[in-house]
Design a protein around this motif. Structure first.
Motif, PDB file in Angstrom:
ATOM      1  N   ASP A 485      51.564  23.768  12.117  1.00 34.70           N
ATOM      2  CA  ASP A 485      52.642  22.870  12.532  1.00 34.70           C
ATOM      3  C   ASP A 485      52.030  21.505  12.835  1.00 34.70           C
ATOM      4  O   ASP A 485      51.402  21.311  13.873  1.00 34.70           O
ATOM      5  CB  ASP A 485      53.344  23.431  13.771  1.00 34.70           C
ATOM      6  N   GLU A 486      52.199  20.561  11.875  1.00 32.09           N
ATOM      7  CA  GLU A 486      51.636  19.209  12.009  1.00 32.09           C
ATOM      8  C   GLU A 486      50.148  19.301  12.348  1.00 32.09           C
ATOM      9  O   GLU A 486      49.679  18.820  13.377  1.00 32.09           O
ATOM     10  CB  GLU A 486      52.384  18.432  13.095  1.00 32.09           C
ATOM     11  N   ALA A 487      49.381  19.928  11.458  1.00 26.73           N
ATOM     12  CA  ALA A 487      47.980  20.249  11.737  1.00 26.73           C
ATOM     13  C   ALA A 487      47.120  19.026  11.994  1.00 26.73           C
ATOM     14  O   ALA A 487      46.123  19.101  12.710  1.00 26.73           O
ATOM     15  CB  ALA A 487      47.390  21.052  10.576  1.00 26.73           C
ATOM     16  N   ARG A 510      44.555  33.071   1.203  1.00 25.64           N
ATOM     17  CA  ARG A 510      45.484  33.343   2.308  1.00 25.64           C
ATOM     18  C   ARG A 510      46.837  32.687   2.037  1.00 25.64           C
ATOM     19  O   ARG A 510      46.957  31.749   1.235  1.00 25.64           O
ATOM     20  CB  ARG A 510      44.929  32.810   3.629  1.00 25.64           C
ATOM     21  N   THR A 511      47.827  33.162   2.754  1.00 28.29           N
ATOM     22  CA  THR A 511      49.148  32.557   2.708  1.00 28.29           C
ATOM     23  C   THR A 511      49.208  31.428   3.730  1.00 28.29           C
ATOM     24  O   THR A 511      48.809  31.608   4.882  1.00 28.29           O
ATOM     25  CB  THR A 511      50.235  33.598   3.020  1.00 28.29           C
ATOM     26  N   LEU A 512      49.704  30.264   3.296  1.00 23.07           N
ATOM     27  CA  LEU A 512      49.857  29.113   4.194  1.00 23.07           C
ATOM     28  C   LEU A 512      51.331  28.746   4.278  1.00 23.07           C
ATOM     29  O   LEU A 512      52.003  28.567   3.253  1.00 23.07           O
ATOM     30  CB  LEU A 512      49.070  27.909   3.676  1.00 23.07           C
ATOM     31  N   ILE A 513      51.831  28.625   5.485  1.00 24.88           N
ATOM     32  CA  ILE A 513      53.184  28.135   5.736  1.00 24.88           C
ATOM     33  C   ILE A 513      53.038  27.007   6.735  1.00 24.88           C
ATOM     34  O   ILE A 513      52.550  27.220   7.853  1.00 24.88           O
ATOM     35  CB  ILE A 513      54.099  29.240   6.278  1.00 24.88           C
ATOM     36  N   PHE A 514      53.416  25.817   6.358  1.00 30.81           N
ATOM     37  CA  PHE A 514      53.148  24.691   7.249  1.00 30.81           C
ATOM     38  C   PHE A 514      54.296  23.687   7.210  1.00 30.81           C
ATOM     39  O   PHE A 514      55.040  23.588   6.228  1.00 30.81           O
ATOM     40  CB  PHE A 514      51.822  24.020   6.888  1.00 30.81           C
ATOM     41  N   ALA A 515      54.412  22.977   8.329  1.00 36.52           N
ATOM     42  CA  ALA A 515      55.414  21.922   8.456  1.00 36.52           C
ATOM     43  C   ALA A 515      54.691  20.607   8.680  1.00 36.52           C
ATOM     44  O   ALA A 515      53.715  20.548   9.433  1.00 36.52           O
ATOM     45  CB  ALA A 515      56.340  22.222   9.636  1.00 36.52           C
ATOM     46  N   THR A 516      55.169  19.551   8.032  1.00 34.91           N
ATOM     47  CA  THR A 516      54.500  18.260   8.164  1.00 34.91           C
ATOM     48  C   THR A 516      55.446  17.133   7.765  1.00 34.91           C
ATOM     49  O   THR A 516      56.457  17.359   7.092  1.00 34.91           O
ATOM     50  CB  THR A 516      53.232  18.206   7.299  1.00 34.91           C
ATOM     51  N   HIS A 517      55.085  15.913   8.183  1.00 34.57           N
ATOM     52  CA  HIS A 517      55.767  14.703   7.739  1.00 34.57           C
ATOM     53  C   HIS A 517      54.812  13.820   6.929  1.00 34.57           C
ATOM     54  O   HIS A 517      55.156  12.687   6.594  1.00 34.57           O
ATOM     55  CB  HIS A 517      56.286  13.904   8.932  1.00 34.57           C
TER      56      HIS A 517
END
Length: 566
Positions: A485-487, A510-517
């Protein structure tokens, strides 16, 4: 009232599961045995002294009077009382400490449930209050209420049996008098002091909150000109607690006087009754001495209830606060199922600010969650991580590790902060993770290396170092699915690009699920899900015009976006 009693019963059952019944019952039985031996010792000593004195008046009686059996009994009772007292202290405190330790573990497990820790951390002083004062208040149930009550009952029964042997109605009268007077005073004290005890507990909690705010925010308070006002508020909370203390002390002093008066009445009545029985030639002087001394010691166990009764209000408040966590822990939550052919699968999932959402994410897939602030990206990540309870639907997910916007670091060593991801990790694995995160040179430059202590919230590290340490901890996790989450939020462009390159290398397979702007993070994605008002409203895959158009709408860095392999 019935609901409160039901809650108390549930808490007592929950506490009973935390320690063997032998400890609970054995401690109470040993406490009662100690009281009974003490009363018997005093009564037998009085009988022996009186009988010896009377036997000495007549030489013929003195020659045949048996001094060995009573003296042996006195020695046995004296030694037995000492041993029983030691065993009682050992067993009761062992049971109490075992329960308090198990209780704190239970609370931590309860706060690990979805959303529980989040709600508590909105007011951190509550966590401190629950783990210290509230947990300690529950030992009052056993040590200062249950054990003294059982001991007092044993004392009343012993006096009733002794007097009943003389006259049956005397035994019944003594039993009723002791129970009504002894337990009645404790009940009166508990009811009268309950409000003050609750006020004192609330004042202590407010005092802790304000003291923490004063110490942690003294610079901000001084700059804003609010430091004197905060200090005055702290003093007012202290004054409220002191006033509640004074009220409790006055009530406790009144209870002490009441127990003294009851003890005096009991002793006076015993003297009159024993004199009457001697006059009636029903008993002799030695038995009368025994009866008087038993009455003298019978009220002492009831007086031990005074402290527990004075703390009953605080204990009752702790029961109400901790009861839901203890009762919930007794109910085993079902283990969430894992999908067979996907990393994450949502089936008509609905939360308060999300849904319904139905989607399937395959193993090894890189999925970017896009949307304006408040669209539901973080909520969806919370749900996948198991941090939010579902209102409806079904969510299947592999084991996930979550790297949030905040670097959750603790006041502990670097080594222990890293081992949160893998408690069995050795130093070689830790150094490898630090090297992969780009933090190895910085840690090697520290005098204590991995043993370097961090301050609260990771104090002592820069923002970039803290983010890299969080990344190293993520790299140690064996979970097949990573949530981001907004790494790189809050990092400069160069540091962010380096963190993302290292993350990309470590996340292969690996599986990556991420949120970003940011465009810099979006380059890792091979699939984009667009969210709006808590629903998935669009989807795009790498290589399509929609994918490129979505990436172009994100924020850009001053430096070029790192090139990630497809």
């Amino acid at each position: 009232m019935s609901r409160n009693l039901q809650a108390l019963g549930q808490v007592m059952r929950a506490l009973g599961r935390m320690a063997p019944c032998q400890l609970w019952l054995g401690g109470a039985a040993l406490a009662a045995l100690t009281v009974l031996m003490g009363m018997a010792l005093l009564g037998l000593s009085g009988w022996f002294i009186t009988a010896t004195a009377l036997a000495g008046l007549v030489p013929a009686t003195a020659l045949v009077f048996d001094v060995f059996m009573p003296s042996a009994g006195i020695r046995l009772l004296a030694v037995g009382r000492t041993g029983a007292r030691y065993a009682e202290r050992l067993v009761t405190h062992d049971a109490t400490l075992a329960v308090l330790a198990a209780l704190r573990e239970t609370l931590f497990r309860s706060w690990a449930r979805p959303q529980a820790a989040r709600l508590l951390l909105q007011r951190p002083a509550r966590v401190l209050q629950r783990l210290t004062s509230d947990v300690d208040a529950l030992d009052n149930l056993y040590l200062r209420l249950l054990v003294p009550a059982v001991s007092a009952l044993g004392a009343a029964l012993l006096l009733a049996l002794a007097y009943g042997w003389m006259r049956w109605w005397l035994g019944l009268l003594a039993l009723l008098w002791l129970l009504l007077a002894g337990w009645g005073i404790a009940l009166w004290l508990g009811l009268r002091s309950r409000h003050s005890a609750v006020r004192r507990a609330m004042a202590l909690e407010a005092l802790r909150i304000q003291a923490v705010d004063l110490v942690a925010g003294q610079t901000d308070l001084l700059m804003a000109g609010r430091l004197p006002a905060q200090m005055q508020q702290l003093l007012r909370s202290d004054a409220r607690g002191a006033a509640a203390d004074a009220r409790i002390y006055r009530l406790e002093a009144a209870a002490t006087k009441a127990y003294g008066a009851v003890s005096a009445i009991t002793l006076s009545s015993a003297v009159i009754l024993m004199a009457w029985l001697v006059e009636q030639r029903s008993i002799g002087a030695p038995v009368a001495a025994l009866g008087i001394l038993l009455a003298l010691s019978a009220m002492e166990p009831f007086a031990a209830l005074r402290r527990g009764a004075a703390e009953a209000g605080r204990t009752w408040l702790a029961v109400r606060r901790l009861g839901p966590a203890l009762v919930a822990d007794a109910v085993q939550e079902p283990v969430p199922a894992r999908p067979e052919d996907a990393a994450v699968e949502l089936r008509s999932v609905r939360l308060r600010q999300l849904g319904p959402v139905s989607l399937k994410l395959h193993a090894g897939e890189r999925v970017l969650l896009m949307g304006a602030s408040g669209a539901g990206k973080t909520t969806l990540l919370n749900a996948i991580a198991g941090e939010l309870p579902l209102l409806s639907g079904e969510l299947l997910a592999q084991r996930c590790s979550w790297m949030t916007q905040r670097c959750e670091l603790f006041q502990d060593s670097l080594r222990d902060n890293l081992r949160l991801a893998d408690p069995q990790a050795g130093d070689e694995q830790l150094w490898a993770a630090l090297a992969a995160a780009g933090l190895e040179p910085d840690v090697m430059a520290l005098p204590q290396g991995l043993d370097t202590m961090l301050g609260e919230g990771g104090l002592g590290l820069s923002g970039g170092q803290a983010r890299r340490l969080a990344l190293a901890r993520l790299l140690l996790s064996p979970a097949p699915c990573w949530l981001l989450d907004e790494a790189t939020e809050g990092l400069d462009a160069a540091t962010a690009a380096d963190v993302l390159r290292r993350l990309e290398l470590a996340a292969r397979g690996r599986t990556l699920i991420f949120a970003t702007h940011w465009q810099r993070e979006a380059g890792m994605a091979d699939r984009i899900l667009r969210l709006h008002a808590g629903r998935v409203v669009g989807e795009a895959r790498r290589g399509t015009p929609e994918f490129d158009q979505a990436i172009a709408g994100l924020r850009r860095d001053a430096q070029p976006v790192p090139d990630f392999p497809t």
